[in-house]
Design a protein around this motif. Structure first.
Motif, PDB file in Angstrom:
ATOM      1  N   SER A 265     -45.398  18.867   6.162  1.00 14.55           N
ATOM      2  CA  SER A 265     -44.079  19.228   5.634  1.00 14.55           C
ATOM      3  C   SER A 265     -43.266  17.999   5.240  1.00 14.55           C
ATOM      4  CB  SER A 265     -43.304  20.050   6.660  1.00 14.55           C
ATOM      5  OG  SER A 265     -42.914  19.248   7.738  1.00 14.55           O
ATOM      6  N   GLU A 266     -43.652  16.857   5.769  1.00 15.42           N
ATOM      7  CA  GLU A 266     -42.858  15.640   5.569  1.00 15.42           C
ATOM      8  C   GLU A 266     -42.886  15.183   4.109  1.00 15.42           C
ATOM      9  OE1 GLU A 266     -40.298  13.069   7.545  1.00 15.42           O
ATOM     10  OE2 GLU A 266     -41.398  14.727   8.395  1.00 15.42           O
ATOM     11  N   ARG A 267     -44.087  14.852   3.649  1.00 15.12           N
ATOM     12  CA  ARG A 267     -44.248  14.425   2.259  1.00 15.12           C
ATOM     13  C   ARG A 267     -45.396  15.209   1.667  1.00 15.12           C
ATOM     14  NH1 ARG A 267     -45.335   8.398   2.722  1.00 15.12           N
ATOM     15  NH2 ARG A 267     -45.392   8.801   4.930  1.00 15.12           N
ATOM     16  N   GLY A 268     -45.630  15.059   0.389  1.00 16.33           N
ATOM     17  CA  GLY A 268     -46.721  15.786  -0.240  1.00 16.33           C
ATOM     18  C   GLY A 268     -46.252  16.332  -1.574  1.00 16.33           C
TER      19      GLY A 268
ATOM     20  N   GLY B 115     -36.800   3.272  28.864  1.00 11.68           N
ATOM     21  CA  GLY B 115     -36.004   3.581  30.051  1.00 11.68           C
ATOM     22  C   GLY B 115     -35.914   5.068  30.315  1.00 11.68           C
ATOM     23  N   GLU B 116     -34.875   5.430  31.018  1.00 14.29           N
ATOM     24  CA  GLU B 116     -34.657   6.797  31.515  1.00 14.29           C
ATOM     25  C   GLU B 116     -35.106   7.897  30.563  1.00 14.29           C
ATOM     26  OE1 GLU B 116     -30.184   7.614  29.896  1.00 14.29           O
ATOM     27  OE2 GLU B 116     -30.425   6.388  31.683  1.00 14.29           O
ATOM     28  N   ARG B 117     -35.003   9.115  31.044  1.00  9.07           N
ATOM     29  CA  ARG B 117     -35.478  10.250  30.252  1.00  9.07           C
ATOM     30  C   ARG B 117     -34.672  10.488  28.981  1.00  9.07           C
ATOM     31  NH1 ARG B 117     -37.803  14.948  33.757  1.00  9.07           N
ATOM     32  NH2 ARG B 117     -39.211  13.679  34.986  1.00  9.07           N
ATOM     33  N   HIS B 118     -35.375  10.789  27.947  1.00  7.82           N
ATOM     34  CA  HIS B 118     -34.730  11.148  26.689  1.00  7.82           C
ATOM     35  C   HIS B 118     -35.297  12.498  26.268  1.00  7.82           C
ATOM     36  CE1 HIS B 118     -33.250   6.986  25.842  1.00  7.82           C
ATOM     37  NE2 HIS B 118     -34.291   6.661  26.597  1.00  7.82           N
ATOM     38  N   THR B 119     -34.447  13.322  25.717  1.00 10.34           N
ATOM     39  CA  THR B 119     -34.937  14.595  25.198  1.00 10.34           C
ATOM     40  C   THR B 119     -35.140  14.450  23.695  1.00 10.34           C
ATOM     41  OG1 THR B 119     -33.736  15.782  26.892  1.00 10.34           O
ATOM     42  CG2 THR B 119     -34.420  17.054  24.967  1.00 10.34           C
ATOM     43  N   VAL B 120     -36.340  14.751  23.245  1.00  9.96           N
ATOM     44  CA  VAL B 120     -36.610  14.671  21.813  1.00  9.96           C
ATOM     45  C   VAL B 120     -37.097  16.036  21.335  1.00  9.96           C
ATOM     46  CG1 VAL B 120     -37.226  12.233  22.028  1.00  9.96           C
ATOM     47  CG2 VAL B 120     -39.027  13.928  21.996  1.00  9.96           C
ATOM     48  N   THR B 121     -36.892  16.294  20.056  1.00 14.21           N
ATOM     49  CA  THR B 121     -37.307  17.607  19.550  1.00 14.21           C
ATOM     50  C   THR B 121     -38.442  17.444  18.542  1.00 14.21           C
ATOM     51  OG1 THR B 121     -35.646  17.524  17.800  1.00 14.21           O
ATOM     52  CG2 THR B 121     -35.015  18.634  19.845  1.00 14.21           C
TER      53      THR B 121
ATOM     54  N   ASN C 288     -35.290   5.434  16.534  1.00 15.51           N
ATOM     55  CA  ASN C 288     -35.804   6.547  15.742  1.00 15.51           C
ATOM     56  C   ASN C 288     -36.042   6.046  14.322  1.00 15.51           C
ATOM     57  OD1 ASN C 288     -36.180   8.819  14.193  1.00 15.51           O
ATOM     58  ND2 ASN C 288     -34.634  10.024  15.261  1.00 15.51           N
ATOM     59  N   LEU C 289     -37.301   5.894  13.969  1.00 17.35           N
ATOM     60  CA  LEU C 289     -37.658   5.413  12.632  1.00 17.35           C
ATOM     61  C   LEU C 289     -38.247   6.589  11.866  1.00 17.35           C
ATOM     62  CD1 LEU C 289     -38.021   3.104  10.575  1.00 17.35           C
ATOM     63  CD2 LEU C 289     -40.053   2.390  11.805  1.00 17.35           C
ATOM     64  N   GLY C 290     -37.382   7.293  11.168  1.00 18.95           N
ATOM     65  CA  GLY C 290     -37.834   8.445  10.373  1.00 18.95           C
ATOM     66  C   GLY C 290     -38.536   9.513  11.194  1.00 18.95           C
ATOM     67  N   GLY C 291     -38.062   9.730  12.416  1.00 17.49           N
ATOM     68  CA  GLY C 291     -38.666  10.766  13.257  1.00 17.49           C
ATOM     69  C   GLY C 291     -39.741  10.246  14.199  1.00 17.49           C
ATOM     70  N   GLU C 292     -40.163   8.991  13.997  1.00 16.48           N
ATOM     71  CA  GLU C 292     -41.059   8.380  14.984  1.00 16.48           C
ATOM     72  C   GLU C 292     -40.186   7.678  15.995  1.00 16.48           C
ATOM     73  OE1 GLU C 292     -44.498   6.075  13.844  1.00 16.48           O
ATOM     74  OE2 GLU C 292     -44.669   7.379  12.096  1.00 16.48           O
TER      75      GLU C 292
ATOM     76  N   LEU D  29     -36.762  20.285   9.207  1.00 16.37           N
ATOM     77  CA  LEU D  29     -35.391  20.211   9.713  1.00 16.37           C
ATOM     78  C   LEU D  29     -35.118  21.258  10.793  1.00 16.37           C
ATOM     79  CD1 LEU D  29     -33.501  19.448   6.370  1.00 16.37           C
ATOM     80  CD2 LEU D  29     -34.281  17.854   8.143  1.00 16.37           C
ATOM     81  N   THR D  30     -36.141  22.046  11.118  1.00 14.07           N
ATOM     82  CA  THR D  30     -35.956  23.077  12.136  1.00 14.07           C
ATOM     83  C   THR D  30     -36.668  22.691  13.429  1.00 14.07           C
ATOM     84  OG1 THR D  30     -35.963  24.704  10.372  1.00 14.07           O
ATOM     85  CG2 THR D  30     -36.208  25.554  12.607  1.00 14.07           C
ATOM     86  N   PRO D  31     -35.922  22.263  14.455  1.00 19.47           N
ATOM     87  CA  PRO D  31     -36.579  21.903  15.716  1.00 19.47           C
ATOM     88  C   PRO D  31     -37.058  23.152  16.451  1.00 19.47           C
ATOM     89  CG  PRO D  31     -34.197  21.604  15.884  1.00 19.47           C
ATOM     90  CD  PRO D  31     -34.470  22.078  14.496  1.00 19.47           C
TER      91      PRO D  31
END
Ligand code: AMP
Ligand code: MG
Length: 328
Positions: free
Chosen positions: A216-219, A183-189, A174-178, A197-199
């Motif tokens: 929302s990230e930068r700006g 492998g196997e299944r992963h759950t990501v939000t 996980n590089l800053g949300g990227e 910050l709200t998934p």
């Protein structure tokens, strides 16, 4: 099986690597090597460091061809492939516009004249890149390359290759949300487009990369107007949208650059693009009143998400919102 996790601050953002392995020493070696690889690539392609290889290239490529390292040549090659694929919505030569809008600093609104002057120095076709010789030359003075929209993804691909080489059967970087999920299944939000910050949505992925672009990230804001950090290379202005777009595909560099490009294209064009690329899945989110509207393109069919689950988070406040399905 043991799970080993380490985190470092890399490429201007927290980076966490989790590896599941039979052997804890091997897991630790894999995690450390993956983080070292991203660290090394930051020295090559950072736009923030004066001493990165990219910064040196930007200082000299208008004067004549500059020879690049294999890594810089590879990321430039990816950037140009993606520029062509997206008809220039992704453009690695947006550097002069990033500077005009001071996106690496506090942000400022340039005059129309300044935007026009910067735009005159933007255009990926002005990047003379010789893949065999690994040389780059700028066709016009004032040009500069910015890899902010693809570099993290490129580094993720390299870090994942490192993990695979060291025999990690299951891992998540996980590089800053990227994300790169091995492998196997992963759950990501996926976050609310206006509140990072709200998934709001959960995706299940396996052997896939996930990248989100949004405002929302930068700006920065000037007199109540919010300006994001994704620039439309046709107008020279930050894209005016409150949406976010999340791309899922097999390559992190591609997911990264496509997320940036789809945001530039806008919802209608983005839908058309994804429809024409069945290997790419995307989730487009827009704030709507107090809720969120979502468009899901290819996420149920893309190979990176076998039998994908795309669902709203189990939260009462999201329960009333629609998650539209299909290629809209
Ligand atoms: P991302 O967060 O991946 O969407 O990337 C945004 C970053 O990419 C910005 O901070 C700029 O450095 C760069 N960028 C902005 N607009 C573009 C564009 N149209 N094409 C390529 N890179 C861009
Ligand atoms: Mg991107």
């Amino acid at each position: 099986m043991v799970s080993v996790e380490r985190a470092r601050y890399l490429m201007g953002t927290p980076c966490a690597v989790v590896v599941v392995h039979r052997d804890s020493a091997a897991a630790l070696e894999a995690v450390t090597s993956a983080l070292d690889e991203i660290d090394r690539l930051e020295d090559v392609m950072s736009s923030w460091r004066e001493d990165s290889e990219l910064a040196r290239l930007n200082r000299s490529a208008a004067a004549g061809p500059v020879v690049c390292s294999t890594e810089l040549a590879a990321v430039l090659d990816s950037g140009l492939v993606l520029a062509r694929l997206t008809a220039g919505a992704f453009d690695p030569t947006v550097g002069p516009l990033v500077d005009a809008w001071d996106l690496r600093g506090q942000g400022r609104v340039p005059s129309v004249v300044e935007v026009a002057a910067a735009l005159a120095c933007v255009g990926w076709s002005g990047l003379d890149f010789d893949r065999e010789a690994r040389t780059v030359r700028f066709a016009r003075p004032g040009m500069s390359v910015d890899l902010g929209g693809v570099g993290k993804g490129f580094a993720l691909d390299r870090a994942a290759a490192t993990l695979a080489r060291l025999g990690s059967p299951s891992a998540l970087i996980n590089l800053g949300g990227e994300l790169f999920a091995l492998g196997e299944r992963h759950t990501v939000t996926v976050a609310h487009p206006a509140a990072r910050l709200t998934p709001v949505v959960e995706l299940e992925v396996g052997d896939a990369c996930v990248s989100t672009s949004g405002q929302s990230e930068r700006g920065f804001s000037v007199r109540g107007v919010r300006y994001g950090h994704v620039i439309d290379p046709r107008t020279g202005r930050p894209v005016a949208t409150a949406a976010s777009v999340t791309v899922v595909c097999r390559s992190a560099a591609r997911a990264d650059a496509l997320a940036t490009a789809l945001l530039v294209m806008g919802r209608e064009r983005a839908a058309g693009f994804v429809r024409a690329h069945p290997e790419v899945g995307a989730l487009w989110l827009e704030p709507a009143g107090s809720g969120v509207r979502a468009w899901n393109w290819n996420l149920s069919t893309v190979r990176a998400v076998p039998g994908a689950q795309v669902r709203w988070m189990e939260r009462r406040e999201w329960a009333t919102h629609t998650l539209e399905k299909g290629n809209r």
